[in-house]
Scaffold this motif. Structure first.
Motif, short mmCIF file in Angstrom:
data_model
loop_
_atom_site.label_atom_id
_atom_site.label_comp_id
_atom_site.label_asym_id
_atom_site.label_seq_id
_atom_site.Cartn_x
_atom_site.Cartn_y
_atom_site.Cartn_z
N GLU A 130 -4.36 0.16 -13.41
CA GLU A 130 -3.96 0.24 -14.81
C GLU A 130 -5.19 0.32 -15.72
OE1 GLU A 130 -0.75 0.74 -15.33
OE2 GLU A 130 -1.28 1.13 -17.43
N ILE A 131 -6.21 -0.46 -15.37
CA ILE A 131 -7.45 -0.42 -16.17
C ILE A 131 -8.00 1.01 -16.16
CG2 ILE A 131 -9.88 -1.19 -16.22
CD1 ILE A 131 -8.78 -3.94 -15.15
N ARG A 132 -7.97 1.63 -14.97
CA ARG A 132 -8.47 3.01 -14.86
C ARG A 132 -7.67 3.96 -15.73
NH1 ARG A 132 -9.83 2.97 -8.66
NH2 ARG A 132 -12.04 2.50 -8.80
N HIS A 133 -6.33 3.76 -15.72
CA HIS A 133 -5.47 4.62 -16.55
C HIS A 133 -5.87 4.50 -18.01
CE1 HIS A 133 -2.50 6.36 -13.97
NE2 HIS A 133 -2.22 5.20 -13.39
N ILE A 134 -6.07 3.24 -18.43
CA ILE A 134 -6.38 3.01 -19.86
C ILE A 134 -7.73 3.65 -20.20
CG2 ILE A 134 -6.88 1.22 -21.59
CD1 ILE A 134 -4.87 -0.58 -20.01
N VAL A 135 -8.68 3.44 -19.29
CA VAL A 135 -10.02 3.99 -19.55
C VAL A 135 -9.94 5.51 -19.60
CG1 VAL A 135 -12.35 4.25 -18.59
CG2 VAL A 135 -11.22 2.02 -18.54
N ALA A 136 -9.21 6.08 -18.63
CA ALA A 136 -9.07 7.54 -18.60
C ALA A 136 -8.39 8.04 -19.88
CB ALA A 136 -8.27 7.97 -17.38
N GLY A 137 -7.38 7.28 -20.33
CA GLY A 137 -6.67 7.65 -21.55
C GLY A 137 -7.58 7.58 -22.75
N ASN A 138 -8.42 6.53 -22.83
CA ASN A 138 -9.35 6.38 -23.95
C ASN A 138 -10.35 7.53 -24.00
OD1 ASN A 138 -8.10 4.05 -24.63
ND2 ASN A 138 -9.67 2.66 -23.82
N LYS A 139 -10.79 7.92 -22.77
CA LYS A 139 -11.80 8.99 -22.72
C LYS A 139 -11.23 10.31 -23.23
CE LYS A 139 -14.81 7.34 -19.06
NZ LYS A 139 -15.01 7.36 -17.61
N SER A 140 -9.94 10.52 -22.84
CA SER A 140 -9.36 11.82 -23.20
C SER A 140 -8.97 11.91 -24.67
CB SER A 140 -8.13 12.11 -22.32
OG SER A 140 -7.14 11.14 -22.61
N THR A 141 -8.85 10.74 -25.36
CA THR A 141 -8.45 10.83 -26.78
C THR A 141 -9.66 10.89 -27.71
OG1 THR A 141 -8.28 8.42 -26.80
CG2 THR A 141 -6.24 9.68 -26.54
N LEU A 182 0.85 -1.20 0.00
CA LEU A 182 0.00 0.00 0.00
C LEU A 182 0.88 1.25 0.00
CD1 LEU A 182 -2.98 0.72 0.00
CD2 LEU A 182 -2.86 0.94 2.47
N PRO A 183 1.23 1.73 -1.18
CA PRO A 183 2.17 2.86 -1.25
C PRO A 183 1.57 4.15 -0.70
CG PRO A 183 1.27 2.36 -3.40
CD PRO A 183 0.76 1.29 -2.50
N PRO A 184 2.37 4.92 0.05
CA PRO A 184 1.86 6.22 0.52
C PRO A 184 1.77 7.19 -0.64
CG PRO A 184 4.17 5.98 1.07
CD PRO A 184 3.74 4.67 0.49
N ASN A 185 0.85 8.12 -0.56
CA ASN A 185 0.68 9.10 -1.64
C ASN A 185 1.88 10.04 -1.72
OD1 ASN A 185 -2.63 9.33 -0.33
ND2 ASN A 185 -1.93 8.00 -1.99
N LEU A 186 2.43 10.33 -0.56
CA LEU A 186 3.61 11.20 -0.54
C LEU A 186 4.72 10.43 0.15
CD1 LEU A 186 3.49 14.97 0.28
CD2 LEU A 186 5.39 13.59 1.02
N ASP A 237 -4.86 -13.57 -0.94
CA ASP A 237 -3.74 -13.25 -0.08
C ASP A 237 -3.34 -11.78 -0.29
OD1 ASP A 237 -1.14 -14.06 1.32
OD2 ASP A 237 -0.41 -13.27 -0.60
N ILE A 238 -2.69 -11.19 0.72
CA ILE A 238 -2.40 -9.74 0.67
C ILE A 238 -1.58 -9.33 -0.56
CG2 ILE A 238 -0.40 -10.01 2.26
CD1 ILE A 238 -2.57 -6.94 2.36
N THR A 239 -0.59 -10.16 -0.93
CA THR A 239 0.24 -9.75 -2.07
C THR A 239 -0.53 -9.87 -3.38
OG1 THR A 239 1.20 -11.96 -2.27
CG2 THR A 239 2.42 -10.38 -0.93
N VAL A 240 -1.43 -10.86 -3.46
CA VAL A 240 -2.28 -10.97 -4.67
C VAL A 240 -3.22 -9.76 -4.72
CG1 VAL A 240 -3.98 -12.38 -5.89
CG2 VAL A 240 -2.17 -13.49 -4.57
N ARG A 241 -3.70 -9.38 -3.53
CA ARG A 241 -4.61 -8.23 -3.47
C ARG A 241 -3.92 -6.99 -4.07
NH1 ARG A 241 -6.94 -9.61 2.00
NH2 ARG A 241 -5.54 -8.11 2.92
N THR A 242 -2.61 -6.82 -3.74
CA THR A 242 -1.88 -5.66 -4.29
C THR A 242 -1.76 -5.80 -5.81
OG1 THR A 242 -0.67 -5.47 -2.25
CG2 THR A 242 0.22 -4.27 -4.11
N ASP A 243 -1.47 -7.03 -6.27
CA ASP A 243 -1.39 -7.23 -7.73
C ASP A 243 -2.71 -6.84 -8.39
OD1 ASP A 243 1.19 -8.16 -7.57
OD2 ASP A 243 0.64 -10.28 -7.48
N ILE A 244 -3.80 -7.25 -7.77
CA ILE A 244 -5.12 -6.91 -8.36
C ILE A 244 -5.35 -5.41 -8.30
CG2 ILE A 244 -7.62 -7.26 -8.17
CD1 ILE A 244 -7.00 -10.04 -6.97
N ARG A 245 -4.91 -4.82 -7.17
CA ARG A 245 -5.08 -3.38 -7.00
C ARG A 245 -4.34 -2.62 -8.12
NH1 ARG A 245 -6.54 0.46 -6.92
NH2 ARG A 245 -7.08 2.09 -5.44
#
Lengths: 945, 78
Positions: free
Chosen positions: B67-78, A123-127, B54-62
């Motif tokens: 990344e999905i959000r980035h792509i969606v945001a990128g698609n919207k802006s183009t 969980l990376p900190p924002n800053l 597991d916690i580390t898988v949770r971070t991978d999913i996070r």
């Protein structure tokens, strides 16, 4: 309406709650601009004027807005500082606001636990508040690398501190790597109170081709009261000096410091060396002051330093004796006075240190500079105060084309991206200001070296990472010289009390030795491989440990102004000098009198004083002193070049010593000052540069630097013990490689001012610098400053103190009584050494064969009588006779000097004859040798008594 | 192939070098990519899967969600 009003309401509410209603000048100017644009900025404002908040508030404002739009995940802002302690301080300052806004902030540096690191990966900190080295560590990290992709701003605090070293060079390439990872421009914001060359520092931050907007604020409103004092010993100080075994002048300064601390709420006393911080702490404890205080420096353990900071902050202690460890922006709360012991040697340092007092908005910085009774020290302190008050800060010397840093960063780039073409690497490194001029040929040489060392490999048209790339990169994250250190452990509590340099331990410490650390004496119990076990000791008369790398050079600009002050003091009427020195240079009455008197004496002796436009060559018979007020680094280079050329011309070794104001040349044969004139007239600046490099190659300084660079470039293992490395052989082998080039570049850039040295030669040849020869019968007062302070820049640093110790010892020796007996038995008298002439002879028969013995020893005359009658002597008598005759032979040759040596504790005629050598008759050298012999006796007397 | 399908695949490719549990993340991606849904629904499904991991898988999913959000945001802006 002020700059806070344009921030989000939540931020304003938080600030109001803490009583912060109005922005400081830098906040007023920076916040609106940082909110409006994503340009790069350099925020320049005095220490304690709220620069951190000026940068962070608009960034948090932006983050808060982003959070309102979508959930945050990743690092968004990096806050880079040069010190872990500063990281903790910044964290404390912004943690509350971040929490209030629902944003996360954490610190990550070398002290961060594995658990914390894992948590940040999940969980990376924002800053993230971090150091440049930790940023390097996380850049290629698998998980953290992803978290870095969201960074939109990097703040670099105390940027001047990084700019001056390879840490800044490394950071400049690191920021570019970060930007490539993110895939878009990152806003870069540098903060500093003391930058002499903001354009260069701005380019270092941003790259040579990108503009940086500079915002200056708050210097006009800054309130600083800086004064130079020179406490004189009172009768009470003299009594106290005897009790403390401390020189009277030093005791006067100590008493002055204690009085000042008592009269203020909290005080920081800065010394220039860790060793002297320890000495001062120890002596202050000897005075048993009514307040608590601590010692604080970089070789003490983190816990000890933190506890000292907290104790001052919480008001539990009233003072802290510190070195540069407390110089940077650490807010130590309520300090209302800063005392600087001896000249701080640089304006930047003076400002950083004085700024610690009244650190906080709207408070007045009060600084007292305590000068020792030494013309250099007084005038240098005064010049630095004047320059500090007019904000004339030295330029940061940004290292350029550092091949060791480049090797490391190329390895980093290949960890980031597996493979890159030559052109890609070349264009990427030229984006960073320190590497903007690297040619293709130079890069080829560096890459060939890396390929040869198997740090990277070449595949067709690309350079690729290899097996050793990762380990090379991670083992060399830090560009700070890797001096091996040993922990000092208190065996009573098994806690670490500090770290000692390996060379200090191996050369100076053994079981039973005493040393002072944290201002308290400890006795060494045993020395293990990685630690020194010690126990608290009661004695206070012990050495402070020494640490290397403590020399602070005096800049060219300061040194030339010091000479200007002397010149003008010598030219002006006293009724005009006094107000000038008071108003411009903030000198106390006693200090002014010392300066006026010393300058008059020197002028009378030399005829002319040196200045920026005049070098005075003083020929005092036993050597030459070149009075050249060009600062430490220029004089270092001038000294090396001139000594090398004189040695070559004469075929006899010429030794060289230097301080910021003069250079001493000595040799077994007389040095003709005309030869120095010839050297100046015969060599052009480019030749001087070549000679400097040739001469440097054979010095110990170069060998030492070569080892550090070779460690950083994978030629020497990082953990290799220095004594196991065949340094000279390696230098020969690597002479034509980037390792050698870098070591030479580094040593010349760090230790010397090549540019000014060449300029001096150039200006002499054009007649712009006058060369004046002065012949003196004995060294002038100004020459004595170097003759008596030859070790001024040696590791102990506190030469003035050492001088006073020697002077005290000299007083003791001179007050010793001897029974003096003429070998012809015409004269038998008990005399105090100080009452004797230099040449000691019998007042009746004028024989110089005078036997010296303890006043109570009366039987030698009887022995002499027996000898003259031809009677047989007993074994004991023979022994006494031999000893007495040896003293007579020494006195006939060396006169009173022989008696001074014989007065040393445990020094008999045999030892005295070793100490008294023809080449060692300079009083200071002699006193040092006596001190050594006395120490040796003290160590071995158990075998004699 | 639908947009959503391609978004999750591209997102997976981008985050794979940073993932600690690449195999598990691939499985999850395969399952979700098989059912072409709108990006918001993909994110919601990923969030529901996270809870049991597991916690580390949770971070991978996070990271994948990010990344999905980035792509969606990128698609919207183009």
């Amino acid at each position: 309406m002020n700059a806070f009003d344009i921030l989000d309401g939540e931020i304003i509410r938080f600030l109001s709650r803490d009583g912060i209603l109005f922005p400081t000048p830098i906040q007023e100017r920076a916040i609106p601009q940082l909110l409006k644009t994503e340009d790069n900025f350099l925020l320049l404002a005095p220490t304690g004027s709220g620069k951190t908040e000026a940068a962070v508030l608009p960034l948090l404002n932006r983050l808060y807005e982003m959070q309102a739009e979508s959930e945050l995940f990743g690092f968004y802002v990096l806050y880079v500082t040069p010190l872990r302690a500063l990281n903790r301080d910044v964290f404390k300052r912004i943690q509350g606001l971040c929490e209030h806004l629902g944003l996360s902030v954490q610190v990550r540096h070398g002290d961060t636990t594995q658990y914390q690191r894992r948590k940040q990966a999940i969980l990376p900190p924002n800053l993230l508040i971090t150091t440049p080295e930790t940023l390097q560590a996380i850049l290629p990290g698998k998980r953290l690398r992803y978290h870095l992709k969201s960074v939109f701003a990097v703040v670099v605090d105390e940027i001047h501190e990084l700019a001056d070293s390879k840490r800044g060079t490394q950071l400049s390439l690191g920021l570019d790597r970060l930007e490539r990872l993110v895939g878009k421009r990152i806003q870069r914001i540098g903060l500093s109170a003391t930058v002499g060359n903001p354009d260069d520092v701005g380019s270092l931050l941003s790259g040579p081709d990108r503009p940086v907007r500079k915002i200056w604020a708050g210097y006009d409103a800054r309130q600083m009261q800086l004064d130079v004092v020179m406490p004189q010993p009172t009768d009470d100080d003299i009594v106290m000096a005897r009790r403390l075994h401390y020189p009277p002048h030093s005791t006067a300064r100590l008493r002055y410091i204690v009085d000042q601390i008592s009269n203020h709420n909290s005080t920081i006393v800065f010394t220039n060396t860790r060793s002297f911080a320890e000495v001062l702490g120890s002596k202050m404890r000897g005075l048993d002051p009514s307040f608590d205080f601590d010692v604080h420096h970089g070789s003490l353990s983190k816990d000890v330093r933190l506890a000292a900071e907290d104790r001052l902050k919480e008001g539990k202690s009233k003072a802290i004796v510190a070195t540069s460890s407390l110089e940077l922006g650490i807010d130590i709360g309520q300090a209302d006075l800063v005392i600087q012991y001896s000249s701080p040697r640089e304006v930047r340092r003076a400002l950083q240190r004085s700024g610690r007092a009244g650190h906080g908005v709207g408070r007045k910085a009060k600084g007292l500079f305590i000068a020792t009774a030494n013309l250099d020290d007084i005038t240098e302190s005064a010049v630095i105060v004047r320059r500090a008050l007019s904000n004339k800060v030295e330029a940061a010397a940004i290292p350029e084309r550092s091949w060791d840093v480049l090797c490391h960063q190329i390895a980093g780039m290949l960890l980031d991206e597996d493979r890159l073409s030559f052109d890609e690497i070349h264009s990427r490194i030229r984006v960073a200001y320190p590497f903007r001029n690297v040619t293709r040929e130079e890069l080829e040489r560096v890459l060939d070296f890396m390929i040869d060392r198997k740090l990277v490999k070449k595949e067709k048209d690309s350079i690729e990472r290899w097996g050793k790339t990762r380990i090379f990169y991670y083992e060399r994250l830090s560009t700070i010289p890797d001096v091996q250190q040993v922990s000092a452990i208190d065996i009573t509590s098994r806690t670490g009390i500090g770290v000692l340099d390996e060379d200090y331990v191996s050369e100076n410490i053994e079981a039973g030795s005493l040393f002072v650390i944290r201002g308290r004496p400890y006795r060494v119990v045993s020395i293990e491989e990685d630690e020194v076990l010690c126990a608290p000791a009661g004695e206070s008369d012990s050495d402070a440990p020494r640490w290397i790398g403590e020399m602070i050079p005096v800049p060219f600009e300061v040194a030339t102004e010091v000479a200007e002050v002397w010149k003008r003091t010598g030219q002006m009427e006293k009724n005009r000098v006094v107000p000038w020195l008071t108003q411009q240079y903030r000198l106390s009455k006693e200090a002014q009198e010392h300066v006026i008197e010393a300058v008059a004496g020197s002028r009378q002796c030399l005829g002319k004083l040196s200045s920026k436009n005049r070098i005075v060559i003083e020929d005092f018979g036993n050597g030459l002193v070149l009075h050249a007020p060009y600062g430490t680094k220029t004089n270092e280079a001038l000294g090396i070049v001139i000594a090398a050329l004189l040695t070559t011309r004469r075929g006899v070794d010429v030794a060289v010593e230097r301080d910021p104001y003069r250079i001493l040349f000595s040799s077994s044969e007389r040095i003709d000052p005309q030869h120095v004139l010839d050297v100046f007239s015969e060599y052009s600046p480019p030749q001087v540069s070549a000679v400097l490099r040739l001469a440097m190659k054979n010095t110990q300084t170069f060998s030492s630097r070569f080892v550090h660079v070779a460690r950083r470039m994978d030629v020497i293992r990082r953990d290799a013990k220095l004594r196991e490395v065949p340094v000279r052989l390696l230098i020969t082998i690597y002479e034509d490689t980037p390792v050698f080039e870098e070591a030479m570049r580094e040593v010349i850039a760090d230790k010397m001012d090549e540019q000014h040295t060449m300029e001096v030669f150039d200006r002499v040849s054009k007649g712009e610098i006058e060369l004046h020869i002065a012949t003196t019968e004995r060294p002038s007062p100004l020459a004595r400053l170097i003759l008596e302070e030859r070790t001024r820049f040696e590791v102990m640093g506190e030469i003035t103190e050492e001088d006073e110790v020697l002077r005290m010892m000299e007083e003791r020796l001179l007050s010793t009584k001897f029974r003096l007996l003429c070998v012809n038995r015409h004269w038998n008298s008990v005399r105090t050494i100080s009452t004797l002439e230099e040449e000691v002879s019998c007042p009746i028969c004028e024989s110089k064969m005078i036997l010296a013995m303890h006043p109570s020893q009366k039987n030698v005359e009887k022995i002499l009588a027996k000898v003259s009658k031809g009677e047989k002597l007993s074994q004991t008598e023979r022994k006494e006779y031999r000893r007495a005759m040896l003293t007579a032979s020494l006195i006939s040759e060396y006169g009173k000097t022989a008696l001074i040596v014989l007065a040393g504790r445990g020094i008999g005629p045999d030892t005295a004859s070793r100490v008294l050598r023809p080449g060692r008759l300079a009083r200071r050298d002699l006193l040092q040798e006596i001190a050594k012999a006395e120490k040796m006796y003290a160590r071995t007397r158990q075998f004699w008594d | 192939m639908t947009d959503s399908h391609s978004i999750i695949r591209v997102a997976f490719q981008r985050v794979a070098p940073h993932a600690s549990n690449i195999q598990r993340l691939r499985e999850i991606t395969e399952v979700i990519a098989g059912n072409s849904e709108a990006p918001e629904e993909i994110v919601a499904r990923l969030r529901s899967i996270m809870v049991h991991e597991d916690i580390t898988v949770r971070t991978d999913i996070r990271i994948l969600i990010n990344e999905i959000r980035h792509i969606v945001a990128g698609n919207k802006s183009t």
